[in-house]
Design a protein around this motif. Structure first.
Motif, short mmCIF file in Angstrom:
data_model
loop_
_atom_site.label_atom_id
_atom_site.label_comp_id
_atom_site.label_asym_id
_atom_site.label_seq_id
_atom_site.Cartn_x
_atom_site.Cartn_y
_atom_site.Cartn_z
N GLU A 127 -1.03 -0.96 1.42
CA GLU A 127 -2.06 -1.33 0.47
C GLU A 127 -2.90 -2.47 1.00
OE1 GLU A 127 0.11 -2.10 -3.11
OE2 GLU A 127 0.03 -0.03 -3.73
N GLU A 128 -4.15 -2.54 0.53
CA GLU A 128 -5.02 -3.66 0.84
C GLU A 128 -4.65 -4.82 -0.04
OE1 GLU A 128 -7.56 -4.15 3.18
OE2 GLU A 128 -7.16 -6.16 2.41
N ASP A 129 -4.29 -5.91 0.57
CA ASP A 129 -3.80 -7.05 -0.22
C ASP A 129 -4.43 -8.33 0.26
OD1 ASP A 129 -0.60 -7.11 1.52
OD2 ASP A 129 -2.66 -7.24 2.20
N GLY A 130 -5.67 -8.25 0.65
CA GLY A 130 -6.36 -9.43 1.17
C GLY A 130 -5.96 -9.74 2.59
N GLY A 131 -5.28 -8.79 3.19
CA GLY A 131 -4.91 -8.98 4.59
C GLY A 131 -3.66 -9.79 4.79
#
Lengths: 117, 116
Positions: free
Chosen positions: A96-100
């Motif tokens: 998932e994309e999690d702010g990196g």
């Protein structure tokens, strides 16, 4: 919650048959990434493909093709004209994309593909 | 052909012994992951480093496991004391995080650990 389901535990085909490996995922995010990895009998994990959630175009690479359908939360993998060397365990994975901050991969349980000569 | 290198490939040890697994990430990669693979649990993340700093080790039993990156070319996973339930294949993976592109994790060949 994130989850990846590979319902097919084992598949056995005869060489030159086409075979499709199913992958269904669950995520609450709108931005995510899907992967397929191959684990041959030697044990290493080999990266095959990465797809992001905004790109639903199907992809073909030689005998391999991937069908991404957000409507059914599926990212299926097809091998055309299978060969004995395709025998391996194939894993589907979600990130998932999690702010990196974290690029954690959530793996499915894998599908063992046996291609008989 | 750049690869993630893990040593040893196989390790057999007795319960209670210390085990150290090593990983050399691909040169230039800034993220390192440790995963464990078992029949029961499948592939699960143990720890994660970015630029040598530990960012997530929530998957790791804290009392006996420790992960470090002494330098950019070496990551270690240590188990002390080892237990039979630690028997598994331990994978190291590395990647290059360049925003906004999500990194791809490249895996080593794994260390197969057997604790008797």
């Amino acid at each position: 919650a994130q989850k990846v389901t590979q319902a097919q535990t084992e598949i056995s085909v005869v060489e030159k048959e086409d075979v499709t490996l199913d992958c269904v995922y669950e995520t609450r995010d709108t931005t995510y990434y899907l992967f397929w990895y191959k684990q041959p009998p030697s044990g290493e994990l080999v990266f095959l493909i990465r797809r992001n959630s905004f790109d639903e175009q199907n992809e073909i690479s030689g005998r391999y093709s991937w069908n991404f359908q957000k409507s059914t939360s599926s990212f299926n993998f097809t091998i055309t004209a299978s060969q004995v060397v395709d025998s391996a365990v194939y894993f589907c994975a979600l990130s998932e994309e999690d702010g990196g901050a974290t690029n954690k991969l959530i793996f499915g349980t894998g599908t063992l593909l046996a291609v008989q000569p | 052909d750049a690869r993630v290198t893990q040593t040893p490939r196989h390790k057999v040890t007795e319960m209670g012994q210390e085990v150290t697994m090593r990983c050399q990430p691909i040169l230039g990669h800034n993220t390192v992951f440790w995963y464990r693979q078992t029949m029961m649990q499948g592939l699960e993340l143990l720890a994660y480093f970015r630029n040598r700093a530990p960012l997530d080790d929530s998957g790791m039993p804290k009392d006996r496991f420790s992960a470090e990156m002494p330098d950019a070319t070496l990551a270690t996973l240590k188990i002390q004391p080892s237990e039979p339930r630690d028997s598994a294949v331990y994978f190291c993976a590395s990647g290059l995080v360049v925003r906004p592109t999500k990194n791809i994790q490249y895996f080593g060949a794994g260390t197969r650990l057997s604790v008797l």
